[in-house]
Design an enzyme around this catalytic site. Structure first.
Site, mmCIF file in Angstrom:
data_model
loop_
_atom_site.group_PDB
_atom_site.id
_atom_site.type_symbol
_atom_site.label_atom_id
_atom_site.label_comp_id
_atom_site.label_asym_id
_atom_site.label_seq_id
_atom_site.Cartn_x
_atom_site.Cartn_y
_atom_site.Cartn_z
ATOM 1 N N GLU A 180 83.832 -17.164 -8.205
ATOM 2 C CA GLU A 180 84.971 -16.593 -8.362
ATOM 3 C C GLU A 180 85.292 -18.305 -8.777
ATOM 4 O O GLU A 180 87.019 -18.486 -8.206
ATOM 5 C CB GLU A 180 86.128 -16.556 -7.954
ATOM 6 C CG GLU A 180 84.384 -14.799 -7.837
ATOM 7 C CD GLU A 180 85.638 -13.858 -7.255
ATOM 8 O OE1 GLU A 180 86.971 -14.147 -6.863
ATOM 9 O OE2 GLU A 180 85.472 -12.220 -6.827
ATOM 10 N N GLU A 297 78.097 -6.604 -8.752
ATOM 11 C CA GLU A 297 79.368 -5.589 -8.255
ATOM 12 C C GLU A 297 79.752 -4.303 -9.365
ATOM 13 O O GLU A 297 80.649 -3.984 -9.378
ATOM 14 C CB GLU A 297 80.574 -6.687 -7.798
ATOM 15 C CG GLU A 297 80.536 -7.856 -6.357
ATOM 16 C CD GLU A 297 80.973 -8.796 -6.500
ATOM 17 O OE1 GLU A 297 82.269 -7.871 -6.766
ATOM 18 O OE2 GLU A 297 81.019 -9.737 -6.011
#
Ligand code: 9MR
Length: 388
Positions: A180, A297
């Site tokens: 991220e 995810e």
């Protein structure tokens, strides 16, 4: 309205930061829009599955990996969860145990106890093991702000990455080296997040992380993992461009990066905003850089869907199948990982709870470890996928 919702939700999501440090609960109050996005009985997609083979077996039949994230706290005490993981998963990902604040919560004292327990669980049950994550702006240890400065940052950064990757060298299939790193709202031309490591080391901290990891564990696949860019919205489009630019830059500099991780936290009411053709093109663009793709995810929120469980499960299953059929069409995709396996243990219970306080149902198995339509959808996507 949806765009507004998606934008706002994702800002909250990406802003989890302040709350996700050690010792703090990730439960927090957030406001978002209620309302049921669909009428009951609107869907009629066929979720028939042939046979009873597990997701692991169906994926493997196509040269793919299926796995899930789990955490020590629940897996070590819940035999139902353990048995389901053993049955369904070919890969295990520690949900939190390898993050910086867990592994080096005390400066210079590396604690691999829980990570090793999970690695041992994986190898005992013949599952691959995956590392998540070496560099993230969240879950930094409490000592970080006090101790890290411009002078010592590079040493602390490289030492942490080298120590953790060396510890698991030979056991790791792949690592989310950096997680991220992009936030277009931070206003930089390159789209990079104003993360602590960027401020301390400059934008090349990403490349440095990959180089250190590659030296310590030359056999693991090294992955850049990113969230919230799956939809056909201006924000997600800008994020996709920033990601491609970052990957191109890393490749052009000879960085040892082998894959992109697409988190894929999908929205149960996101179907109108998923543009299969555009996303498929993005996957092809990533593949053309010589990178593998991991779905890292995957889960599907149901916080704003109507209560009716059968209908909710159908809508969620549709999202899974639409997404995976698009994604698995790209041969560079080698793994599909859900963020949890059973609805009994999911971060979404805290993060995106239902206003009616009913349990959320974002994962393939229900809270009694029985297969749901979402499981069927994943199984069908594997069965229909081209062989790698
Ligand atoms: O699911 C994880 C949750 O249990 C942790 O509290 C949280 C902070 O460590 O991280 C969650 O996992 C995140 C993952 O590491 C990165 N992508 C977003 C995931 C959900 O927040």
């Amino acid at each position: 309205m949806f765009n507004n919702r998606i934008t706002r939700r994702r800002s909250l999501w990406l802003g989890l930061g302040a709350l996700a440090t050690i010792g703090m609960s990730n439960k927090f109050i957030h406001t978002y829009y209620g309302g049921n996005m669909r009428a009951l009985g609107e869907t009629n997609q066929d979720f028939t599955v042939v046979g009873t083979a597990s997701l692991r077996q169906r994926a493997a039949a196509k040269g793919l990996i299926y796995g899930a994230a789990a955490n020590y706290e629940t897996l070590s005490v819940d035999t139902g969860l353990a048995n389901s993981l053993i049955q369904e998963c070919g890969m295990l990902v520690p949900e939190g145990e390898l993050k910086w604040g867990f592994v080096q919560g005390i400066r210079n004292q590396f604690d691999f106890t829980q990570g090793d327990w999970l690695a041992n669980f994986a190898s005992t049950h013949n599952m691959l093991f995956r590392g998540h994550t070496l560099v993230w702006h969240l879950v930094l240890p409490e000592w970080f702000d006090e101790i890290v400065n411009q002078q010592n940052a590079e040493g602390i950064f490289t030492e942490h990455i080298a120590t953790v990757t060396q510890h698991y060298a030979g056991q790791m299939h792949s690592w989310d080296v950096v997680n991220e790193a992009i936030d277009i709202d931070d206003g930089r031309a390159d789209g990079l997040r104003q993360a602590p490591w960027l401020q301390l080391l400059g934008p090349d901290y990403i490349e440095l992380a990959f180089r250190v990891a590659a030296e310590a564990d030359p056999n693991a696949l090294l992955v850049y993992n990113e969230t919230a860019f799956e939809y056909d919205t201006p924000r997600d489009e800008a994020r996709r461009i920033a990601i491609l630019n970052l990957l191109e830059r890393l490749k052009s500099r000879g960085t040892p990066i082998h894959g992109l991780g697409i988190q894929s936290h999908l929205l149960g009411d996101g179907k109108p905003y998923f543009n299969a053709q555009k996303f498929r093109q993005f996957l092809a663009d990533v593949a053309s850089l010589g990178l593998k793709i991991f779905i890292t995810e995957l889960d599907v929120t149901d916080d704003v869907l109507a209560f009716d469980i059968d209908n909710r499960d159908r809508i969620i299953a549709e999202v899974y199948e639409d997404y995976l059929s698009t994604v698995l069409d790209e041969p560079a995709v080698i793994a599909v990982l859900t963020w949890g396996l059973s609805d009994k243990v999911t971060w979404l219970s805290d993060y995106a709870p239902r206003a009616d306080s009913e349990a959320v149902r974002p994962l393939p198995l229900n809270s009694n470890f029985q297969r749901k339509l979402a499981w069927n959808a994943i199984a069908r996507a594997f069965d229909n996928a081209p062989t790698r």
